[in-house]
Structures are given as C-alpha cells and as structure tokens.
Write a protein that holds these residues in place. Sequence first.
Motif, mmCIF file in Angstrom:
data_model
loop_
_atom_site.group_PDB
_atom_site.id
_atom_site.type_symbol
_atom_site.label_atom_id
_atom_site.label_comp_id
_atom_site.label_asym_id
_atom_site.label_seq_id
_atom_site.Cartn_x
_atom_site.Cartn_y
_atom_site.Cartn_z
ATOM 1 N N LEU A 35 52.200 58.578 34.772
ATOM 2 C CA LEU A 35 52.575 57.167 34.718
ATOM 3 C C LEU A 35 54.078 56.955 34.846
ATOM 4 C CD1 LEU A 35 50.219 55.850 31.917
ATOM 5 C CD2 LEU A 35 50.137 55.267 34.336
ATOM 6 N N VAL A 36 54.859 57.847 34.268
ATOM 7 C CA VAL A 36 56.312 57.667 34.301
ATOM 8 C C VAL A 36 56.861 57.725 35.730
ATOM 9 C CG1 VAL A 36 57.144 60.043 34.020
ATOM 10 C CG2 VAL A 36 58.366 58.138 32.926
ATOM 11 N N ARG A 37 56.118 58.293 36.636
ATOM 12 C CA ARG A 37 56.559 58.342 38.043
ATOM 13 C C ARG A 37 56.689 56.941 38.648
ATOM 14 N NH1 ARG A 37 53.240 63.419 40.629
ATOM 15 N NH2 ARG A 37 54.223 65.017 39.347
ATOM 16 N N ILE A 38 56.003 55.975 38.046
ATOM 17 C CA ILE A 38 56.060 54.610 38.567
ATOM 18 C C ILE A 38 57.468 54.031 38.438
ATOM 19 C CG2 ILE A 38 55.459 53.318 36.477
ATOM 20 C CD1 ILE A 38 53.907 52.701 39.903
ATOM 21 N N THR A 39 58.274 54.585 37.548
ATOM 22 C CA THR A 39 59.629 54.056 37.363
ATOM 23 C C THR A 39 60.515 54.287 38.583
ATOM 24 O OG1 THR A 39 60.365 56.067 36.230
ATOM 25 C CG2 THR A 39 59.557 54.246 34.850
ATOM 26 N N ARG A 40 60.048 55.055 39.531
ATOM 27 C CA ARG A 40 60.800 55.227 40.784
ATOM 28 C C ARG A 40 60.750 53.965 41.642
ATOM 29 N NH1 ARG A 40 58.330 61.079 42.419
ATOM 30 N NH2 ARG A 40 59.196 62.240 40.673
ATOM 31 N N ILE A 41 59.807 53.095 41.346
ATOM 32 C CA ILE A 41 59.650 51.855 42.115
ATOM 33 C C ILE A 41 60.308 50.725 41.338
ATOM 34 C CG2 ILE A 41 57.997 50.224 43.099
ATOM 35 C CD1 ILE A 41 55.987 52.585 43.184
ATOM 36 N N SER A 42 61.327 50.129 41.913
ATOM 37 C CA SER A 42 62.078 49.103 41.180
ATOM 38 C C SER A 42 61.646 47.671 41.502
ATOM 39 C CB SER A 42 63.577 49.248 41.445
ATOM 40 O OG SER A 42 63.851 49.062 42.815
ATOM 41 N N HIS A 43 60.890 47.461 42.563
ATOM 42 C CA HIS A 43 60.427 46.100 42.855
ATOM 43 C C HIS A 43 59.137 45.825 42.081
ATOM 44 C CE1 HIS A 43 58.355 48.487 45.955
ATOM 45 N NE2 HIS A 43 57.396 47.593 45.845
ATOM 46 N N PRO A 44 58.846 44.575 41.805
ATOM 47 C CA PRO A 44 57.675 44.268 40.969
ATOM 48 C C PRO A 44 56.357 44.607 41.663
ATOM 49 C CG PRO A 44 58.656 42.248 41.790
ATOM 50 C CD PRO A 44 59.557 43.367 42.214
ATOM 51 N N LEU A 45 55.487 45.292 40.927
ATOM 52 C CA LEU A 45 54.158 45.607 41.435
ATOM 53 C C LEU A 45 53.123 44.608 40.940
ATOM 54 C CD1 LEU A 45 54.136 49.485 40.966
ATOM 55 C CD2 LEU A 45 54.573 48.189 43.050
ATOM 56 N N VAL A 46 53.464 43.898 39.888
ATOM 57 C CA VAL A 46 52.550 42.935 39.289
ATOM 58 C C VAL A 46 52.896 41.551 39.811
ATOM 59 C CG1 VAL A 46 51.731 41.977 37.119
ATOM 60 C CG2 VAL A 46 52.440 44.355 37.229
ATOM 61 N N THR A 47 51.888 40.810 40.240
ATOM 62 C CA THR A 47 52.116 39.456 40.717
ATOM 63 C C THR A 47 51.280 38.479 39.907
ATOM 64 O OG1 THR A 47 50.370 39.650 42.366
ATOM 65 C CG2 THR A 47 52.601 40.195 43.079
ATOM 66 N N PRO A 48 51.752 37.253 39.737
ATOM 67 C CA PRO A 48 50.964 36.256 39.013
ATOM 68 C C PRO A 48 49.625 36.018 39.703
ATOM 69 C CG PRO A 48 53.209 35.493 39.350
ATOM 70 C CD PRO A 48 53.036 36.744 40.170
ATOM 71 N N ARG A 49 48.557 35.890 38.899
ATOM 72 C CA ARG A 49 47.221 35.751 39.462
ATOM 73 C C ARG A 49 46.697 34.331 39.423
ATOM 74 N NH1 ARG A 49 43.920 39.533 36.150
ATOM 75 N NH2 ARG A 49 42.219 38.481 37.186
ATOM 76 N N GLN A 50 47.253 33.480 38.609
ATOM 77 C CA GLN A 50 46.770 32.107 38.533
ATOM 78 C C GLN A 50 47.334 31.297 39.709
ATOM 79 O OE1 GLN A 50 44.528 31.195 36.388
ATOM 80 N NE2 GLN A 50 44.585 33.010 35.122
ATOM 81 N N ASP A 51 46.712 30.147 39.953
ATOM 82 C CA ASP A 51 47.178 29.261 41.014
ATOM 83 C C ASP A 51 48.559 28.698 40.690
ATOM 84 O OD1 ASP A 51 44.858 29.498 42.553
ATOM 85 O OD2 ASP A 51 43.859 27.904 41.421
ATOM 86 N N VAL A 52 49.224 28.215 41.726
ATOM 87 C CA VAL A 52 50.564 27.657 41.567
ATOM 88 C C VAL A 52 50.565 26.487 40.570
ATOM 89 C CG1 VAL A 52 52.435 26.442 42.754
ATOM 90 C CG2 VAL A 52 51.350 28.403 43.830
ATOM 91 N N TRP A 53 49.541 25.626 40.623
ATOM 92 C CA TRP A 53 49.500 24.480 39.710
ATOM 93 C C TRP A 53 49.430 24.939 38.264
ATOM 94 C CZ3 TRP A 53 45.599 23.850 36.279
ATOM 95 C CH2 TRP A 53 44.397 24.516 36.518
ATOM 96 N N TRP A 54 48.742 26.063 37.999
ATOM 97 C CA TRP A 54 48.638 26.582 36.633
ATOM 98 C C TRP A 54 50.006 27.022 36.142
ATOM 99 C CZ3 TRP A 54 49.630 30.980 33.894
ATOM 100 C CH2 TRP A 54 49.000 31.114 32.657
ATOM 101 N N TRP A 55 50.723 27.775 36.974
ATOM 102 C CA TRP A 55 52.056 28.249 36.600
ATOM 103 C C TRP A 55 53.013 27.084 36.423
ATOM 104 C CZ3 TRP A 55 53.439 32.692 34.648
ATOM 105 C CH2 TRP A 55 52.584 33.780 34.818
ATOM 106 N N SER A 56 52.931 26.105 37.302
ATOM 107 C CA SER A 56 53.787 24.924 37.197
ATOM 108 C C SER A 56 53.543 24.203 35.878
ATOM 109 C CB SER A 56 53.510 23.995 38.375
ATOM 110 O OG SER A 56 54.214 22.798 38.223
ATOM 111 N N ARG A 57 52.286 24.022 35.557
ATOM 112 C CA ARG A 57 51.920 23.337 34.307
ATOM 113 C C ARG A 57 52.427 24.119 33.095
ATOM 114 N NH1 ARG A 57 45.715 22.207 32.567
ATOM 115 N NH2 ARG A 57 46.191 21.277 30.562
#
Length: 103
Positions: free
Chosen positions: A49-71
């Motif tokens: 798992l620690v090997r993932i620290t070699r990747i500095s850009h985000p791997l996780v993205t928001p899953r809810q719709d834009v309206w949910w995040w806005s709210r």
Amino acid sequence: MDFDFSHLNLEYLIQARDLAIADQHRASAILGIPAAIASILPDLSPHLLVRITRISHPLVTPRQDVWWWSRLLIALKDGRPEEIESVMAHASLILGAAEEKNI
C-alpha cells in the motif's frame, strides 16, 4: 502550483482495505467498485500500500452529482447544520440503496 495527494491516496486505500476485510460485499457497494476488485483489497499488505505514495495526483474523485456537492458546500459555508444533516442523510440513502442493489 503542485499539490501532493499521496498521503490522502494511501489513507483512502488503507480504509478501503479495512472495509473489504470486514465485508467485501459492503466494500464493493460503498466504494462503487466491482466485487472482483473488492476481493483483492484484503490481500494488500502495508508494504504494498505504501507504494501508492509515489503518485501525487488525486486518485479519489467525488462520486455524488454536482448539485449534491454544491448543496453541501453552500450549507457548510453558510453554517447551516440542518441543511448539512439533510445532505448527509441523502448520501447515506444513496449508499444504502447501492448496498442493497449489490447484495
């Protein structure tokens, strides 16, 4: 300007692995990944798992719709706890429905 998401990526995978160890079907539903991938997570050692620290850009993205995040973000900004609770309850309902669908 560069941002380093490597530790967030690592923390996410650790939590995902722990969830999959506890219940692979639930992990699949909550994480929104196929059951075959959820079945791999429990076998990942801390060393791997620690090997993932070699990747500095985000791997996780928001899953809810834009309206949910806005709210949610507007409720947080305005300091409206009742709206925050409502938005969070909506997310729980969506996750619960996803779990039932995958069972």
